[in-house]
Each structure stands twice: as structure tokens, then as C-alpha cells.
Design an enzyme around this catalytic site. Sequence first.
Site, PDB file in Angstrom:
ATOM      1  N   ASN A  88      32.472 131.243 -63.733  1.00  0.00           N
ATOM      2  CA  ASN A  88      32.440 132.672 -64.046  1.00  0.00           C
ATOM      3  C   ASN A  88      33.579 133.062 -64.974  1.00  0.00           C
ATOM      4  OD1 ASN A  88      30.341 134.228 -63.391  1.00  0.00           O
ATOM      5  ND2 ASN A  88      31.221 135.109 -61.549  1.00  0.00           N
ATOM      6  N   PHE A 123      39.123 137.315 -64.146  1.00  0.00           N
ATOM      7  CA  PHE A 123      38.438 138.619 -64.096  1.00  0.00           C
ATOM      8  C   PHE A 123      38.972 139.313 -62.855  1.00  0.00           C
ATOM      9  CE2 PHE A 123      34.746 141.345 -63.063  1.00  0.00           C
ATOM     10  CZ  PHE A 123      34.455 141.883 -64.311  1.00  0.00           C
ATOM     11  N   TRP A 156      42.987 137.795 -54.473  1.00  0.00           N
ATOM     12  CA  TRP A 156      41.792 136.935 -54.443  1.00  0.00           C
ATOM     13  C   TRP A 156      41.229 136.712 -55.839  1.00  0.00           C
ATOM     14  CZ3 TRP A 156      41.713 134.439 -50.193  1.00  0.00           C
ATOM     15  CH2 TRP A 156      42.040 135.056 -48.990  1.00  0.00           C
ATOM     16  N   ILE A 157      42.104 136.529 -56.804  1.00  0.00           N
ATOM     17  CA  ILE A 157      41.639 136.368 -58.176  1.00  0.00           C
ATOM     18  C   ILE A 157      41.555 134.879 -58.530  1.00  0.00           C
ATOM     19  CG2 ILE A 157      42.083 136.974 -60.609  1.00  0.00           C
ATOM     20  CD1 ILE A 157      41.489 139.376 -58.597  1.00  0.00           C
ATOM     21  N   GLN A 279       9.661 117.034 -34.715  1.00  0.00           N
ATOM     22  CA  GLN A 279       9.083 118.218 -35.357  1.00  0.00           C
ATOM     23  C   GLN A 279      10.096 119.349 -35.537  1.00  0.00           C
ATOM     24  OE1 GLN A 279       5.408 119.558 -33.741  1.00  0.00           O
ATOM     25  NE2 GLN A 279       4.277 117.873 -34.669  1.00  0.00           N
ATOM     26  N   MET A 280      11.005 119.518 -34.582  1.00  0.00           N
ATOM     27  CA  MET A 280      11.988 120.603 -34.718  1.00  0.00           C
ATOM     28  C   MET A 280      12.899 120.364 -35.925  1.00  0.00           C
ATOM     29  SD  MET A 280      12.944 121.478 -30.836  1.00  0.00           S
ATOM     30  CE  MET A 280      11.915 122.579 -29.879  1.00  0.00           C
ATOM     31  N   ASN A 281      13.236 119.099 -36.177  1.00  0.00           N
ATOM     32  CA  ASN A 281      14.036 118.796 -37.366  1.00  0.00           C
ATOM     33  C   ASN A 281      13.212 119.000 -38.631  1.00  0.00           C
ATOM     34  OD1 ASN A 281      16.322 118.260 -35.954  1.00  0.00           O
ATOM     35  ND2 ASN A 281      16.101 116.028 -35.982  1.00  0.00           N
ATOM     36  N   GLU A 363      31.271 138.357 -56.203  1.00  0.00           N
ATOM     37  CA  GLU A 363      30.439 139.199 -57.091  1.00  0.00           C
ATOM     38  C   GLU A 363      29.714 140.291 -56.313  1.00  0.00           C
ATOM     39  OE1 GLU A 363      30.556 138.439 -60.559  1.00  0.00           O
ATOM     40  OE2 GLU A 363      32.049 137.103 -59.726  1.00  0.00           O
ATOM     41  N   ASN A 367      25.831 143.057 -48.357  1.00  0.00           N
ATOM     42  CA  ASN A 367      25.594 144.487 -48.062  1.00  0.00           C
ATOM     43  C   ASN A 367      25.442 145.278 -49.358  1.00  0.00           C
ATOM     44  OD1 ASN A 367      25.943 143.912 -45.399  1.00  0.00           O
ATOM     45  ND2 ASN A 367      27.727 145.228 -45.063  1.00  0.00           N
TER      46      ASN A 367
HETATM   47  C1  LIG Z   1      37.706 132.322 -53.189  1.00  0.00           C
HETATM   48  C2  LIG Z   1      37.572 133.727 -53.674  1.00  0.00           C
HETATM   49  C3  LIG Z   1      37.588 133.999 -55.038  1.00  0.00           C
HETATM   50  C4  LIG Z   1      37.503 135.313 -55.495  1.00  0.00           C
HETATM   51  N1  LIG Z   1      37.608 135.558 -56.846  1.00  0.00           N
HETATM   52  C5  LIG Z   1      37.684 136.842 -57.287  1.00  0.00           C
HETATM   53  C6  LIG Z   1      37.935 137.122 -58.665  1.00  0.00           C
HETATM   54  O1  LIG Z   1      38.053 136.222 -59.498  1.00  0.00           O
HETATM   55  N2  LIG Z   1      38.064 138.431 -59.040  1.00  0.00           N
HETATM   56  C7  LIG Z   1      37.955 139.466 -58.156  1.00  0.00           C
HETATM   57  O2  LIG Z   1      38.099 140.609 -58.575  1.00  0.00           O
HETATM   58  N3  LIG Z   1      37.706 139.236 -56.826  1.00  0.00           N
HETATM   59  C8  LIG Z   1      37.568 137.948 -56.382  1.00  0.00           C
HETATM   60  N4  LIG Z   1      37.343 137.696 -55.054  1.00  0.00           N
HETATM   61  C9  LIG Z   1      37.191 138.806 -54.132  1.00  0.00           C
HETATM   62  C10 LIG Z   1      35.742 139.064 -53.769  1.00  0.00           C
HETATM   63  O3  LIG Z   1      35.044 139.586 -54.872  1.00  0.00           O
HETATM   64  C11 LIG Z   1      35.763 140.023 -52.561  1.00  0.00           C
HETATM   65  O4  LIG Z   1      36.096 139.223 -51.438  1.00  0.00           O
HETATM   66  C12 LIG Z   1      34.460 140.712 -52.333  1.00  0.00           C
HETATM   67  O5  LIG Z   1      34.214 141.637 -53.358  1.00  0.00           O
HETATM   68  C13 LIG Z   1      34.463 141.453 -50.988  1.00  0.00           C
HETATM   69  O6  LIG Z   1      35.630 142.185 -50.817  1.00  0.00           O
HETATM   70  P1  LIG Z   1      36.477 142.092 -49.468  1.00  0.00           P
HETATM   71  O7  LIG Z   1      36.458 140.664 -49.051  1.00  0.00           O
HETATM   72  O8  LIG Z   1      37.799 142.710 -49.652  1.00  0.00           O
HETATM   73  O9  LIG Z   1      35.647 142.919 -48.426  1.00  0.00           O
HETATM   74  P2  LIG Z   1      35.730 144.485 -48.141  1.00  0.00           P
HETATM   75  O10 LIG Z   1      35.523 145.262 -49.395  1.00  0.00           O
HETATM   76  O11 LIG Z   1      36.952 144.768 -47.336  1.00  0.00           O
HETATM   77  O12 LIG Z   1      34.459 144.655 -47.196  1.00  0.00           O
HETATM   78  C14 LIG Z   1      34.420 144.055 -45.885  1.00  0.00           C
HETATM   79  C15 LIG Z   1      32.997 144.135 -45.366  1.00  0.00           C
HETATM   80  O13 LIG Z   1      32.562 145.516 -45.312  1.00  0.00           O
HETATM   81  C16 LIG Z   1      31.369 145.660 -46.067  1.00  0.00           C
HETATM   82  N5  LIG Z   1      31.367 146.965 -46.764  1.00  0.00           N
HETATM   83  C17 LIG Z   1      32.372 147.538 -47.468  1.00  0.00           C
HETATM   84  N6  LIG Z   1      31.974 148.719 -47.965  1.00  0.00           N
HETATM   85  C18 LIG Z   1      30.672 148.898 -47.583  1.00  0.00           C
HETATM   86  C19 LIG Z   1      29.683 149.919 -47.792  1.00  0.00           C
HETATM   87  N7  LIG Z   1      29.940 151.009 -48.518  1.00  0.00           N
HETATM   88  N8  LIG Z   1      28.462 149.742 -47.227  1.00  0.00           N
HETATM   89  C20 LIG Z   1      28.175 148.644 -46.506  1.00  0.00           C
HETATM   90  N9  LIG Z   1      29.059 147.639 -46.275  1.00  0.00           N
HETATM   91  C21 LIG Z   1      30.291 147.768 -46.799  1.00  0.00           C
HETATM   92  C22 LIG Z   1      31.347 144.506 -47.077  1.00  0.00           C
HETATM   93  O14 LIG Z   1      30.013 144.216 -47.462  1.00  0.00           O
HETATM   94  C23 LIG Z   1      31.997 143.398 -46.259  1.00  0.00           C
HETATM   95  O15 LIG Z   1      30.995 142.780 -45.477  1.00  0.00           O
HETATM   96  C24 LIG Z   1      37.371 136.375 -54.563  1.00  0.00           C
HETATM   97  C25 LIG Z   1      37.314 136.114 -53.189  1.00  0.00           C
HETATM   98  C26 LIG Z   1      37.428 134.804 -52.754  1.00  0.00           C
HETATM   99  C27 LIG Z   1      37.389 134.551 -51.273  1.00  0.00           C
END
Ligand SMILES: Cc1cc2nc3c(=O)[nH]c(=O)nc-3n(C[C@H](O)[C@H](O)[C@H](O)COP(=O)(O)OP(=O)(O)OC[C@H]3O[C@@H](n4cnc5c(N)ncnc54)[C@H](O)[C@@H]3O)c2cc1C
Length: 382
Positions: A88, A123, A156-157, A279-281, A363, A367
Site C-alpha cells: 500500500n 500514509f 500505527w503507521i 466429512q466434518m473436515n 484501511e 464495521n
Molecule cells: C500493523 C498495522 C499497520 C497499520 N498501518 C497504518 C498506516 O499505515 N496508516 C494509518 O493511518 N493507520 C494504520 N493502521 C491503523 C489502522 O488503520 C487502524 O487500526 C484502523 O483504522 C482501526 O482503528 P483503531 O484500531 O484505532 O480502532 P478504533 O477506531 O478505536 O475502533 C475500535 C472498534 O470500534 C469500532 N468503531 C469505531 N467507530 C465506530 C462507528 N462509528 N460505528 C461502528 N463501529 C465503530 C471499530 O470498527 C473497531 O472495531 C495500522 C494498524 C496496524 C495494526
Amino acid sequence: MNFQLETEHIQIRETVRKFCLNEVTPNAEEWEKNETFPVDTIKKAGQLGFFASSFPEEYGGTNLGFLANVIVAEEMGRASLGLACCLNMQSGTCPMTILLNCNEEQKQKYLPGIISGELLGCFAVSEPNAATDVAGIETKAILADDHYLMNGTKMWITHASVFDVGICFAKTDPTQRHKGLSAFIITSDMPGLTGNPEKDKLGVRSSDTGEIVFEDCKVPKENLIGEEGQGFKIAESALTYGRANIAARSVGIAQAAVDSAIQYANEREQFGKKIGFFQMNKQIIADMVTNTEASRLMVYRAAWLQDQGLPSANESTMAKFFASEAALQTVIGASKIHGAYTYSSEYPIARLYRDVMLMTAGEGTSNIQRIIIANNALGWNK
Ligand SMILES: Cc1cc2nc3c(=O)[nH]c(=O)nc-3n(C[C@H](O)[C@H](O)[C@H](O)COP(=O)(O)OP(=O)(O)OC[C@H]3O[C@@H](n4cnc5c(N)ncnc54)[C@H](O)[C@@H]3O)c2cc1C
């Protein structure tokens, strides 16, 4: 309707598969164990043109199209999801943001280096207090003469501590939500910018992930992408490509789980029979194979639509949602087939198990994909 891949797609699949078999698969476990970021392998993949297919020739691209890009992502995801995380940054959201939104000078300056692997991209959206809520980010970029003064922390970038050039989102008007968001080109040599790796992750340990800290970092005024306040639209423009790309990596990891489960079910015997006999497998294996194939078709269709210049954002979102959830279930299915050996490093299943969770979060979480898909169906996103 034609489901046959073109010759160039078959060729790139074979070339990437061979590259992965020779250079990635033999090292994947070791890289994960030792948290080795395989920079030489990434650079070699770039030199072979694996990141270049969605880009025009004038920027060093091969113009093969987006279908070729997802085929590369699938094959790399099959061999090592850690390595495939670079995709990406080298061929998806990072360079696509530049291609779709930057001026000619910025494109000429950065695109050839990123898609050839010479420059590592990033990004940066997510922060300690905001990830799903993109409009809630707290990093600020305040205009001061010929530069923006950037302060805040990204978390988490991917490529945080190794990137050369990247896209960063910050608030130019902190009193606003979406309308206050702007996009910038950042480079790792900017004074006041520090990238720190996050160590000992659950999975994709060979991918560099971490925080980027901005402390009175001076970002030149000309690094603003588009205009102030366009950040949300700019982030969305590239996410269509990023989502299809992560969906393709999900197909790859699911296929790796299928491969391992089938091999194991044909080797392991219980009650005097190969365990694939039970069968289950068989039910587990049938679900795994069918869901992986359905995911592949959704991803290829989304990419094909993009190559035809047809609307594909909803199809990419559905492909990402379906393929990432299917990959998770497929890896769980494969672990049931492997039984206790899921916990052994003798087979790749333990690594797949640790890595797959990222597919349903990166990405945008499942949800969020569900919300977008439902809003499109309801006609609320128009
Ligand atoms: C290895 C790794 C690499 C990554 N690389 C990048 C990167 O390069 N650039 C970058 O910008 N980010 C990156 N991320 C971050 C990633 O994009 C986020 O983890 C992701 O967007 C979710 O954010 P969060 O984990 O903070 O969850 P949160 O935003 O805290 O959400 C927690 C939970 O609540 C749910 N939730 C939150 N709001 C709502 C809503 N309105 N309705 C329903 N459900 C909701 C979410 O679906 C999730 O299940 C990376 C993460 C990891 C682990």
C-alpha cells in the site's frame, strides 16, 4: 462476460509467484521471528516493476492496470503478509494519493522513486485518539509564513521508522472536523519529525509499524496537497485502491491457509485414515476453498472496473469487507484442520493466524465497511 485473465496478467502472476517462492517463502518465518524488515527484498520487488502496474509510463509505471496490481498483492500476501504490507505504501494509498491529487512537479519528484522501491512511502492518518474517526485527528498544521508548523503524533503507521516520503493528514483548522482536514507531503529528513518503531507486535512483525512524532516540524507551504480543507476528500480518493489492495492480500493469506490445510489433511492420519476423509473436515475445507474463490472474484471484479474507468468504490469496499472476513474464517478453518500443530512453527499456520487479524482492521474496520455498504444501498452516500 470473460473470466479469462489476459496474457500479461498470467505472466505477472507467474513472475511474482516465482520471486516469492525463491526470495520470500524461504525467509518468511525467520523475518517474522526476528522482526527483520526485508528492505532489500522490497527494493528488488520494486526494481522488477511489481509496484508499477497502476501508474502511467511517464512516472516510471508499466501501465498494466489495477488488475495486475491486485494479482501482485495476492501473490505477496500468500507468501508473507508482513512483506506485503509494503504494497500500500509503494503501489497503493501513498503513491495513488500523489497520482490523483498532486501537481505535476510533485508527481515528477516523488512517484518514480516510490514505485521503483528506491523511496519508501507511508500514509499517515491514525493517531492515539483517532483512527476510525478520521475527522477527529488532533495533529495540527498551522500556517506560518512560508511553512506549516506541524505538531502531533501519528500511530500505527506502516514504514514509520523507515519511510523516505509520505502523505500525512493534519488539521489546518482545528475548530472544524472534516472541513478542517488537509493533506501534506512529508519527508523523513524534516527537522522536528521522528519515526519510532512499535516492537513485538502480534503479527506482521517483518513490516515496520510505528509512531511519527511532529514537534514544531516545519512543512514547506508547497507540500500542501490541493487546498486547505480538502484532506478528507483526498484520503477517500486513494482508499478505493487501498481497499482493493488489502482485499487482494486477504485472498493471498486465505490461499496460503487453504494450501497448508490441504497438504496437512492429505498427510495426517487418524483412525487409520487421512484426516481429509472425515466429512466434518471436508465441510471446513469446502467452505475455505469456496470463500477464497468468491473473494478472489470480488477483488478481480473491483480491479477490472477500475481498469475500465467505471465506478468501483462500492465494489472495492464490498471486496475488502468480504475478503478480509473470509480470510479470517479461512485461517480459523485451517487451524482446526491442523489441530495442535497450529501452535507449531513447523507449519505456516501459526504465522497466518497472527497476521490475518490486520486484514479486518486496516484501511477501515469491517464495521466501517458495513456502514459504507449499507449507506450506499440506502442511497444515503449520494
Ligand atoms: C500493523 C498495522 C499497520 C497499520 N498501518 C497504518 C498506516 O499505515 N496508516 C494509518 O493511518 N493507520 C494504520 N493502521 C491503523 C489502522 O488503520 C487502524 O487500526 C484502523 O483504522 C482501526 O482503528 P483503531 O484500531 O484505532 O480502532 P478504533 O477506531 O478505536 O475502533 C475500535 C472498534 O470500534 C469500532 N468503531 C469505531 N467507530 C465506530 C462507528 N462509528 N460505528 C461502528 N463501529 C465503530 C471499530 O470498527 C473497531 O472495531 C495500522 C494498524 C496496524 C495494526
